[in-house]
Enzyme design. Sequence first.
Site, PDB file in Angstrom:
ATOM      1  N   GLU A  55      13.849  -1.627  -9.588  1.00  0.00           N
ATOM      2  CA  GLU A  55      13.151  -2.668 -10.350  1.00  0.00           C
ATOM      3  C   GLU A  55      13.852  -2.905 -11.692  1.00  0.00           C
ATOM      4  O   GLU A  55      13.225  -2.934 -12.748  1.00  0.00           O
ATOM      5  CB  GLU A  55      11.698  -2.263 -10.559  1.00  0.00           C
ATOM      6  CG  GLU A  55      10.912  -2.132  -9.266  1.00  0.00           C
ATOM      7  CD  GLU A  55       9.462  -1.794  -9.509  1.00  0.00           C
ATOM      8  OE1 GLU A  55       8.612  -2.697  -9.394  1.00  0.00           O
ATOM      9  OE2 GLU A  55       9.169  -0.624  -9.823  1.00  0.00           O
TER      10      GLU A  55
ATOM     11  N   ALA B  34       0.832  -1.212   0.000  1.00  0.00           N
ATOM     12  CA  ALA B  34       0.000   0.000   0.000  1.00  0.00           C
ATOM     13  C   ALA B  34       0.862   1.256   0.000  1.00  0.00           C
ATOM     14  O   ALA B  34       0.684   2.152   0.826  1.00  0.00           O
ATOM     15  CB  ALA B  34      -0.938  -0.019   1.206  1.00  0.00           C
ATOM     16  N   GLY B  35       1.810   1.313  -0.934  1.00  0.00           N
ATOM     17  CA  GLY B  35       2.652   2.491  -1.069  1.00  0.00           C
ATOM     18  C   GLY B  35       2.000   3.521  -1.961  1.00  0.00           C
ATOM     19  O   GLY B  35       0.859   3.921  -1.719  1.00  0.00           O
TER      20      GLY B  35
ATOM     21  N   ASN C  96       8.671   2.982 -19.940  1.00  0.00           N
ATOM     22  CA  ASN C  96       9.300   2.714 -18.650  1.00  0.00           C
ATOM     23  C   ASN C  96      10.769   2.345 -18.779  1.00  0.00           C
ATOM     24  O   ASN C  96      11.601   2.799 -18.004  1.00  0.00           O
ATOM     25  CB  ASN C  96       8.559   1.581 -17.931  1.00  0.00           C
ATOM     26  CG  ASN C  96       7.549   2.085 -16.927  1.00  0.00           C
ATOM     27  OD1 ASN C  96       7.433   3.288 -16.702  1.00  0.00           O
ATOM     28  ND2 ASN C  96       6.806   1.182 -16.322  1.00  0.00           N
TER      29      ASN C  96
ATOM     30  N   SER D 128       9.062   6.449 -10.726  1.00  0.00           N
ATOM     31  CA  SER D 128       9.345   5.512  -9.636  1.00  0.00           C
ATOM     32  C   SER D 128      10.823   5.227  -9.413  1.00  0.00           C
ATOM     33  O   SER D 128      11.302   5.229  -8.270  1.00  0.00           O
ATOM     34  CB  SER D 128       8.585   4.199  -9.868  1.00  0.00           C
ATOM     35  OG  SER D 128       9.003   3.589 -11.078  1.00  0.00           O
TER      36      SER D 128
ATOM     37  N   ASN E 223      12.540   5.495 -17.106  1.00  0.00           N
ATOM     38  CA  ASN E 223      12.860   5.209 -15.706  1.00  0.00           C
ATOM     39  C   ASN E 223      14.362   5.169 -15.425  1.00  0.00           C
ATOM     40  O   ASN E 223      14.837   5.862 -14.526  1.00  0.00           O
ATOM     41  CB  ASN E 223      12.174   3.922 -15.257  1.00  0.00           C
ATOM     42  CG  ASN E 223      10.978   4.201 -14.368  1.00  0.00           C
ATOM     43  OD1 ASN E 223      11.080   4.857 -13.347  1.00  0.00           O
ATOM     44  ND2 ASN E 223       9.815   3.721 -14.766  1.00  0.00           N
TER      45      ASN E 223
ATOM     46  N   LYS F  51       3.288   0.498 -22.456  1.00  0.00           N
ATOM     47  CA  LYS F  51       3.805   1.215 -21.288  1.00  0.00           C
ATOM     48  C   LYS F  51       5.298   0.945 -21.104  1.00  0.00           C
ATOM     49  O   LYS F  51       6.071   1.841 -20.774  1.00  0.00           O
ATOM     50  CB  LYS F  51       3.039   0.813 -20.027  1.00  0.00           C
ATOM     51  CG  LYS F  51       3.547   1.559 -18.793  1.00  0.00           C
ATOM     52  CD  LYS F  51       2.788   1.228 -17.528  1.00  0.00           C
ATOM     53  CE  LYS F  51       3.364   2.005 -16.354  1.00  0.00           C
ATOM     54  NZ  LYS F  51       2.684   1.703 -15.076  1.00  0.00           N
TER      55      LYS F  51
END
Length: 331
Positions: free
Chosen positions: A293, A16-17, A216, A281, A220, A212
């Site tokens: 990631e 739940a970030g 990314n 992120s 990213n 997407k």
Amino acid sequence: MRAISGRKMRICVVGAGAVGGLIGAWFARAGHEVCLVARGAHLEALRRDGLTLLSNGNRSVFPIPASDDPADFGTQDAVFVCLKTHSIAAMLPRLKPLVGTETTVVPAINGLPWWYFFKEGGRFDGGSIDCLDPAGRMLAALDPKHILGCVVHAAAEVTGPGVVNHTAGRLFLVGEPNRAKSARGERLAAAMNAAGFEARVVDDIRVEIWTKLIGNLSYNPVAALALARMHEINGNEALLALIRAMMEEAMRVAEDYGVHVPMTIDERIGIARKLAGAKISMHQDVEKRRPLETNAIIGAVVELARKAGIATPMIDAVHALIAERAKHLDR
């Protein structure tokens, strides 16, 4: 999954970030029975003060049950997995108390998912991506029949323990791994739209994953290496040239695996521009010295390119840089 009209759904958000907090808050605001799985100072704040959502200049607080142990909650109608991809393998076996026969599991995550080849139908159907799921242990830990694919086009940031700031977007795309139309997908999308999401059921979720992902895997790591926000990258022609080269390479890989990205590189950059000044992120993770990631966002594409014999020199170079940067975050 329970009927939507007049009845609450039981929904657990695991991780739940930023995006997970957003999902939990919107479902709670709509009156569903929500629970959250979190850890550390964030969990302490959720328990003490509730989940605070900042969005469009508004501040809302939601008192939602939270724990670091999924076993504290019973069987759910839907489980949203919003963890960083490197944390998922350890969590999957712990999801069993949440997952009943009819539970839908929605991995709302970045990059190529560990379940990518489940019912994919191509030459690697049923296999795993080695850098994400060595020996297929993740596929064995959670029966992939529960999985409904998901691609998130929304941005948020945890600005303090228990506080999530929604910065851009509300689009969530969902679809079955086998490309079939499903009642569960339609029901979940309807519940999401009623809760304030912009949710759509798509015919081929892998097309959306790659659409997407080409953004990314370029933006990213570049943002993380340059410590630049989106508007700064998009205002730098040299960085944009690198972004374009990486996107072009990734699109060639996607094509070899049967996926045609249905837009031009300039159109994909146009989507990225909508994130305005967002701190994406991997940039957030570098600043907070958290694990990156790397495998899901870029390493998996390198692996698929090697399997297909496709040259990806710019992706390989950026992957080498960001993988090395990741090793030094704890120093």
